[in-house]
Design an enzyme around this catalytic site. Structure first.
Site, mmCIF file in Angstrom:
data_model
loop_
_atom_site.group_PDB
_atom_site.id
_atom_site.type_symbol
_atom_site.label_atom_id
_atom_site.label_comp_id
_atom_site.label_asym_id
_atom_site.label_seq_id
_atom_site.Cartn_x
_atom_site.Cartn_y
_atom_site.Cartn_z
ATOM 1 C CB CYS A 118 -1.012 0.168 1.202
ATOM 2 S SG CYS A 118 -2.074 -1.374 1.386
ATOM 3 C CG HIS A 249 -2.595 3.287 3.493
ATOM 4 N ND1 HIS A 249 -3.283 3.265 2.362
ATOM 5 C CD2 HIS A 249 -2.521 2.270 4.150
ATOM 6 C CE1 HIS A 249 -3.650 1.898 2.234
ATOM 7 N NE2 HIS A 249 -3.169 1.265 3.391
ATOM 8 C CG ASN A 279 -6.320 -0.645 2.343
ATOM 9 O OD1 ASN A 279 -5.969 -0.111 1.200
ATOM 10 N ND2 ASN A 279 -5.573 -1.438 3.317
HETATM 11 N N1 COA Z 1 -17.062 -10.283 10.669
HETATM 12 C C1 COA Z 1 -17.193 -10.620 12.004
HETATM 13 N N2 COA Z 1 -16.165 -11.157 12.934
HETATM 14 C C2 COA Z 1 -15.119 -11.054 12.488
HETATM 15 C C3 COA Z 1 -14.612 -10.794 11.120
HETATM 16 C C4 COA Z 1 -15.822 -10.173 10.311
HETATM 17 N N3 COA Z 1 -15.395 -9.703 8.980
HETATM 18 N N4 COA Z 1 -13.393 -10.922 11.039
HETATM 19 C C5 COA Z 1 -12.816 -11.584 12.113
HETATM 20 N N5 COA Z 1 -13.919 -11.579 12.971
HETATM 21 C C6 COA Z 1 -13.816 -12.008 14.189
HETATM 22 C C7 COA Z 1 -12.689 -13.053 14.481
HETATM 23 O O1 COA Z 1 -12.997 -14.388 14.170
HETATM 24 C C8 COA Z 1 -12.359 -12.836 15.978
HETATM 25 O O2 COA Z 1 -13.711 -13.860 16.734
HETATM 26 P P1 COA Z 1 -13.106 -15.009 17.999
HETATM 27 O O3 COA Z 1 -12.815 -13.768 19.076
HETATM 28 O O4 COA Z 1 -14.424 -15.491 18.172
HETATM 29 O O5 COA Z 1 -11.974 -15.579 17.348
HETATM 30 C C9 COA Z 1 -12.869 -11.548 16.334
HETATM 31 O O6 COA Z 1 -13.886 -11.205 15.234
HETATM 32 C C10 COA Z 1 -11.682 -10.506 16.520
HETATM 33 O O7 COA Z 1 -10.960 -10.909 15.380
HETATM 34 P P2 COA Z 1 -9.795 -9.974 15.441
HETATM 35 O O8 COA Z 1 -8.799 -10.516 14.183
HETATM 36 O O9 COA Z 1 -8.988 -9.962 16.567
HETATM 37 O O10 COA Z 1 -10.202 -8.677 14.792
HETATM 38 P P3 COA Z 1 -9.416 -7.370 14.879
HETATM 39 O O11 COA Z 1 -10.100 -6.410 15.994
HETATM 40 O O12 COA Z 1 -8.012 -7.384 14.856
HETATM 41 O O13 COA Z 1 -9.971 -6.776 13.496
HETATM 42 C C11 COA Z 1 -8.830 -6.385 11.199
HETATM 43 C C12 COA Z 1 -9.521 -7.515 12.316
HETATM 44 C C13 COA Z 1 -8.531 -7.154 10.083
HETATM 45 C C14 COA Z 1 -10.050 -5.532 10.926
HETATM 46 C C15 COA Z 1 -7.733 -5.650 11.911
HETATM 47 O O14 COA Z 1 -6.735 -6.601 12.649
HETATM 48 C C16 COA Z 1 -7.042 -4.956 10.934
HETATM 49 O O15 COA Z 1 -7.417 -3.788 10.395
HETATM 50 N N6 COA Z 1 -5.647 -5.178 10.851
HETATM 51 C C17 COA Z 1 -4.778 -4.315 10.084
HETATM 52 C C18 COA Z 1 -5.043 -4.515 8.453
HETATM 53 C C19 COA Z 1 -4.526 -3.833 7.624
HETATM 54 O O16 COA Z 1 -4.712 -2.461 7.680
HETATM 55 N N7 COA Z 1 -4.117 -4.358 6.322
HETATM 56 C C20 COA Z 1 -3.664 -3.528 5.449
HETATM 57 C C21 COA Z 1 -2.289 -2.679 5.632
HETATM 58 S S1 COA Z 1 -1.958 -1.862 4.225
#
Ligand code: COA
Length: 322
Positions: A118, A249, A279
């Protein structure tokens, strides 16, 4: 040394091209086990746009390029270099930039794709400003373009909710005032973290799809970015609080919140379009720049800081005086 020497590079025009098809969080509820509330609360995203069937990265890039040229008042044959930040090229080769150079009739220009996650279009901007500073190019077309819909794993709710398609572009030229232009830049990689965000095949997919350790990316960015930005500002002789506008970003509103809190910077100093586009990877910074210019958020004399991070992991910053 992170400050530009030589000729100052100025932004002459900006643009965006957003494909028509809209997919809301509600639409995604029909595909994976997710819900609108979760997506909005955890990411800030409400919808995203996707390219139409048959519409490729080079098509989006071309449309943004035409609009940026129009905005700059330049003709395609006045461009010396076309740089495209992308992670979703139509093909590994030929490059998107070569296709766009051909479609535009930019007959005097070279063409290079830049793949830096990105951070791609920030990297392209940094290289463009360097080329102008050194005297090898006078006018550079910088594009960020992505068509992620074909590389998303539509069975993975952790990633498929995040990304969208789009393109943005800008034209850089030699500044007629020493005060106006790109002042400094820093590009950094943390290659030991390369496994956090990848495009690869697995047992379920014969074509590569995006794989991400979301939690770890989140932690990485929140830990590394504030330090990186503080050091960049220090080396550029500005304080974060002296920056008038941040082109940031668009990955997750919680990331923007977290980084700004750690920098003690108000969110009023940025533009957030995540709810509309999600994104858009390398396109995100270019789209955000255009929307900020269009909304009159960047005024003459403003100090503008561009910040991006992405797969690699890569980090980048640029300081611009408008
Ligand atoms: N809908 C509902 N529940 C979801 C889900 C979705 N789309 N995706 C994950 N979950 C669930 C998980 O399974 C987990 O459940 P559990 O506790 O029963 O295991 C719970 O939600 C928490 O998951 P987690 O991965 O810890 O969530 P999070 O708060 O970290 O959010 C992201 C996930 C991906 C949104 C977050 O980690 C993120 O934005 N990371 C950075 C990604 C990014 O910026 N990438 C590009 C870089 S350029």
């Amino acid at each position: 040394m992170i400050k530009y020497m030589g000729r100052s590079a100025k932004i002459l025009g900006t643009s965006k091209y957003i494909p028509e098809k809209i997919v809301t969080n509600k639409d995604l509820e029909k595909i994976v086990d997710t819900n609108d509330e979760w997506i909005v609360e955890r990411t800030g995203i409400k919808k995203r746009h996707f390219a139409l069937e048959g519409e490729k990265c080079s098509d989006l890039a071309y449309r943004a390029a035409v609009l940026a040229l129009e905005d700059s008042g330049l003709a395609a044959d006045q461009i010396d270099m076309v740089l495209v930040g992308t992670n979703s090229p139509d093909t590994v080769f030929p490059s998107v930039s070569c296709k766009v150079q051909g479609m535009l009739g930019a007959v005097n220009a070279g063409a290079i794709d830049i793949q830096a996650g990105c951070t791609g279009s920030l990297t392209a901007l940094s290289v463009a400003a360097s080329g102008i500073a050194s005297g090898i190019w006078d006018k550079v077309l910088v594009i960020g373009a992505e068509v992620f819909k074909d590389i998303i794993d539509w069975t993975d709710r952790g990633t498929c909710i995040l990304f969208g398609d789009g393109a943005g572009a800008c034209v850089l030229g030699v500044s007629d005032s020493e005060a106006v232009g790109f002042k400094s830049t820093r590009l950094l990689a943390e290659g030991t973290s390369h496994g956090l965000l990848t495009l690869e095949c697995d047992e379920n997919h014969v074509t590569p799809v995006v794989k991400m350790k979301g939690n770890e990316v989140f932690r990485f960015v929140n830990t590394v970015m504030p330090k990186f930005i503080k050091k960049f500002c220090e080396d550029s002789d500005v304080k974060p609080e002296d920056i008038d506008f941040w082109v940031f970003h668009q990955a997750n509103t919680r990331i923007i919140d977290g980084v700004f809190k750690r920098l003690n910077v108000s969110q009023d100093k940025t533009l957030i379009n995540l709810p509309e586009y999600g994104n858009t990877s390398a396109a995100s910074l270019m789209i955000t720049l255009h929307e900020a210019v269009e909304a009159g958020r960047i005024k003459s004399g403003d100090k503008v800081c561009f910040v991006a991070f992405g797969a690699g992991m890569t980090l980048g910053a640029l300081l611009y005086e408008a």
